[in-house]
Scaffold this active site. Structure first.
Site, PDB file in Angstrom:
ATOM      1  N   LYS A  19     -26.710 140.682 -21.376  1.00 26.82           N
ATOM      2  CA  LYS A  19     -26.113 140.239 -20.129  1.00 26.82           C
ATOM      3  C   LYS A  19     -25.409 138.890 -20.325  1.00 26.82           C
ATOM      4  O   LYS A  19     -24.623 138.458 -19.482  1.00 26.82           O
ATOM      5  CB  LYS A  19     -27.220 140.053 -19.071  1.00 26.82           C
ATOM      6  CG  LYS A  19     -28.065 141.285 -18.842  1.00 26.82           C
ATOM      7  CD  LYS A  19     -29.284 140.929 -18.002  1.00 26.82           C
ATOM      8  CE  LYS A  19     -30.252 142.093 -17.965  1.00 26.82           C
ATOM      9  NZ  LYS A  19     -31.556 141.703 -17.415  1.00 26.82           N
ATOM     10  N   GLY A  20     -25.730 138.221 -21.415  1.00 24.43           N
ATOM     11  CA  GLY A  20     -25.353 136.816 -21.586  1.00 24.43           C
ATOM     12  C   GLY A  20     -23.867 136.517 -21.634  1.00 24.43           C
ATOM     13  O   GLY A  20     -23.447 135.407 -21.334  1.00 24.43           O
ATOM     14  N   GLU A  57     -19.303 137.432 -27.095  1.00 20.94           N
ATOM     15  CA  GLU A  57     -20.728 137.113 -27.148  1.00 20.94           C
ATOM     16  C   GLU A  57     -20.967 135.686 -26.682  1.00 20.94           C
ATOM     17  O   GLU A  57     -20.095 134.813 -26.807  1.00 20.94           O
ATOM     18  CB  GLU A  57     -21.211 137.332 -28.598  1.00 20.94           C
ATOM     19  CG  GLU A  57     -22.675 137.146 -28.866  1.00 20.94           C
ATOM     20  CD  GLU A  57     -23.625 138.036 -28.080  1.00 20.94           C
ATOM     21  OE1 GLU A  57     -23.587 138.000 -26.834  1.00 20.94           O
ATOM     22  OE2 GLU A  57     -24.459 138.717 -28.711  1.00 20.94           O
ATOM     23  N   ASP A  87     -26.106 133.956 -33.685  1.00 20.23           N
ATOM     24  CA  ASP A  87     -27.201 133.264 -34.368  1.00 20.23           C
ATOM     25  C   ASP A  87     -27.410 133.899 -35.749  1.00 20.23           C
ATOM     26  O   ASP A  87     -26.677 133.608 -36.684  1.00 20.23           O
ATOM     27  CB  ASP A  87     -28.439 133.332 -33.477  1.00 20.23           C
ATOM     28  CG  ASP A  87     -29.611 132.525 -34.013  1.00 20.23           C
ATOM     29  OD1 ASP A  87     -29.396 131.688 -34.900  1.00 20.23           O
ATOM     30  OD2 ASP A  87     -30.750 132.734 -33.557  1.00 20.23           O
ATOM     31  N   LYS A 138     -24.306 129.250 -33.918  1.00 19.25           N
ATOM     32  CA  LYS A 138     -25.377 128.532 -34.633  1.00 19.25           C
ATOM     33  C   LYS A 138     -25.284 128.964 -36.082  1.00 19.25           C
ATOM     34  O   LYS A 138     -25.994 129.870 -36.519  1.00 19.25           O
ATOM     35  CB  LYS A 138     -26.732 128.997 -34.091  1.00 19.25           C
ATOM     36  CG  LYS A 138     -27.301 128.224 -32.965  1.00 19.25           C
ATOM     37  CD  LYS A 138     -28.748 128.670 -32.783  1.00 19.25           C
ATOM     38  CE  LYS A 138     -29.250 128.356 -31.421  1.00 19.25           C
ATOM     39  NZ  LYS A 138     -30.587 128.940 -31.177  1.00 19.25           N
ATOM     40  N   PHE A 152     -32.635 125.455 -28.918  1.00 20.28           N
ATOM     41  CA  PHE A 152     -32.619 126.573 -27.972  1.00 20.28           C
ATOM     42  C   PHE A 152     -31.848 126.172 -26.723  1.00 20.28           C
ATOM     43  O   PHE A 152     -32.233 125.261 -26.001  1.00 20.28           O
ATOM     44  CB  PHE A 152     -34.035 127.018 -27.615  1.00 20.28           C
ATOM     45  CG  PHE A 152     -34.026 128.345 -26.913  1.00 20.28           C
ATOM     46  CD1 PHE A 152     -33.951 129.519 -27.639  1.00 20.28           C
ATOM     47  CD2 PHE A 152     -34.022 128.415 -25.519  1.00 20.28           C
ATOM     48  CE1 PHE A 152     -33.885 130.754 -26.998  1.00 20.28           C
ATOM     49  CE2 PHE A 152     -33.958 129.645 -24.872  1.00 20.28           C
ATOM     50  CZ  PHE A 152     -33.898 130.805 -25.615  1.00 20.28           C
ATOM     51  N   VAL A 153     -30.744 126.862 -26.511  1.00 21.51           N
ATOM     52  CA  VAL A 153     -29.866 126.485 -25.404  1.00 21.51           C
ATOM     53  C   VAL A 153     -29.891 127.526 -24.277  1.00 21.51           C
ATOM     54  O   VAL A 153     -30.170 128.703 -24.510  1.00 21.51           O
ATOM     55  CB  VAL A 153     -28.409 126.261 -25.883  1.00 21.51           C
ATOM     56  CG1 VAL A 153     -28.320 125.044 -26.769  1.00 21.51           C
ATOM     57  CG2 VAL A 153     -27.867 127.482 -26.615  1.00 21.51           C
TER      58      VAL A 153
HETATM   59  P1  5GP Z   1     -28.328 137.402 -33.302  1.00 20.57           P
HETATM   60  O1  5GP Z   1     -28.327 138.891 -33.456  1.00 20.57           O
HETATM   61  O2  5GP Z   1     -27.036 136.746 -33.690  1.00 20.57           O
HETATM   62  O3  5GP Z   1     -29.504 136.748 -33.958  1.00 20.57           O
HETATM   63  O4  5GP Z   1     -28.640 137.203 -31.786  1.00 20.57           O
HETATM   64  C1  5GP Z   1     -27.844 136.606 -30.853  1.00 20.57           C
HETATM   65  C2  5GP Z   1     -28.635 136.684 -29.569  1.00 20.57           C
HETATM   66  O5  5GP Z   1     -29.830 135.902 -29.695  1.00 20.57           O
HETATM   67  C3  5GP Z   1     -27.880 136.099 -28.422  1.00 20.57           C
HETATM   68  O6  5GP Z   1     -27.111 137.048 -27.739  1.00 20.57           O
HETATM   69  C4  5GP Z   1     -29.023 135.571 -27.564  1.00 20.57           C
HETATM   70  O7  5GP Z   1     -29.510 136.591 -26.748  1.00 20.57           O
HETATM   71  C5  5GP Z   1     -30.123 135.199 -28.545  1.00 20.57           C
HETATM   72  N1  5GP Z   1     -30.132 133.745 -28.834  1.00 20.57           N
HETATM   73  C6  5GP Z   1     -29.980 133.157 -30.044  1.00 20.57           C
HETATM   74  N2  5GP Z   1     -30.049 131.818 -29.941  1.00 20.57           N
HETATM   75  C7  5GP Z   1     -30.248 131.547 -28.638  1.00 20.57           C
HETATM   76  C8  5GP Z   1     -30.401 130.314 -27.889  1.00 20.57           C
HETATM   77  O8  5GP Z   1     -30.351 129.182 -28.376  1.00 20.57           O
HETATM   78  N3  5GP Z   1     -30.592 130.442 -26.547  1.00 20.57           N
HETATM   79  C9  5GP Z   1     -30.651 131.660 -25.924  1.00 20.57           C
HETATM   80  N4  5GP Z   1     -30.837 131.653 -24.606  1.00 20.57           N
HETATM   81  N5  5GP Z   1     -30.518 132.832 -26.597  1.00 20.57           N
HETATM   82  C10 5GP Z   1     -30.313 132.773 -27.936  1.00 20.57           C
END
Ligand code: 5GP
Length: 176
Positions: free
Chosen positions: A42-43, A96, A100, A128, A149-150
């Site tokens: 949803k983000g 997105e 991360d 990140k 963590f944001v």
């Molecule tokens: P990835 O598959 O790149 O590890 O995941 C990305 C997802 O991780 C993002 O869509 C989000 O849901 C979550 N995520 C990663 N870091 C953060 C953060 O600092 N804050 C929040 N709220 N979600 C994060």
């Protein structure tokens, strides 16, 4: 400022300015092409809404909801909601909130390539880079941020804070 926020990283005004810059770049890069903006639920919703105002092309919106799972030898994603159209020959821009590890987007990107999209690129509000464990980069990045963590502007903690009009760091006491 919300009482659970330790520090504001980017204000609404700064994010809007960044969306204008990204929108201009995307408009330039995709001249003469029709683009499908695919938001990951949803983000990405607030960022997609803001960014799309500054893309001067005939874009369409679509949304996808996935959860990712890593097995012993492979990674799989479960599609909770798929997009509503055939993507073969289309230019896709995955939107997105934050990139991360790259697990979700590398899997989703590969899936759309397999479906025959003409191109699949990524635009992320936040990156990140330190967290990356999968070999994937976004073509368009709003801000590179350190490993904190944001929340806000779509980003949640336990589904809360998505509605904050800025990106901020969550106080540690809220998740410890
Ligand atoms: P990835 O598959 O790149 O590890 O995941 C990305 C997802 O991780 C993002 O869509 C989000 O849901 C979550 N995520 C990663 N870091 C953060 C953060 O600092 N804050 C929040 N709220 N979600 C994060």
């Amino acid at each position: 400022m919300h009482k659970d926020v330790k520090e504001i990283l980017y204000t609404q005004e700064e994010i809007t300015q960044k969306c204008k810059e990204l929108g201009k770049q995307i408009t330039h890069d995709y001249q003469g092409k029709d683009v499908i903006l695919i938001g990951l639920l949803k983000g990405s919703v607030p960022f997609l809404a803001e960014l799309s105002k500054y893309i001067e092309l005939d874009v369409t919106f679509d949304y996808m909801d996935v959860s990712s799972y890593e097995g012993v030898e492979s990674r799989t994603i479960t599609i909770k909601k798929d997009i509503d159209q055939d993507v073969s020959g289309k230019e896709l821009l995955l939107v997105e909130d934050i990139l991360d590890t790259g697990k979700t987007l590398s899997t989703v990107k590969a899936m759309f390539e397999e479906r025959g999209a003409a191109s699949v690129e990524i635009v992320t509000m936040l990156d990140k880079k330190e967290g990356r464990t999968y070999p994937i980069e976004a073509k368009y990045v709003g801000y590179e941020i350190p490993n904190a963590f944001v929340i806000g502007f779509g980003l949640d903690f336990n589904e809360k804070y998505r509605n904050l009009p800025y990106v901020g760091i969550l106080k540690e006491e809220c998740y410890q």
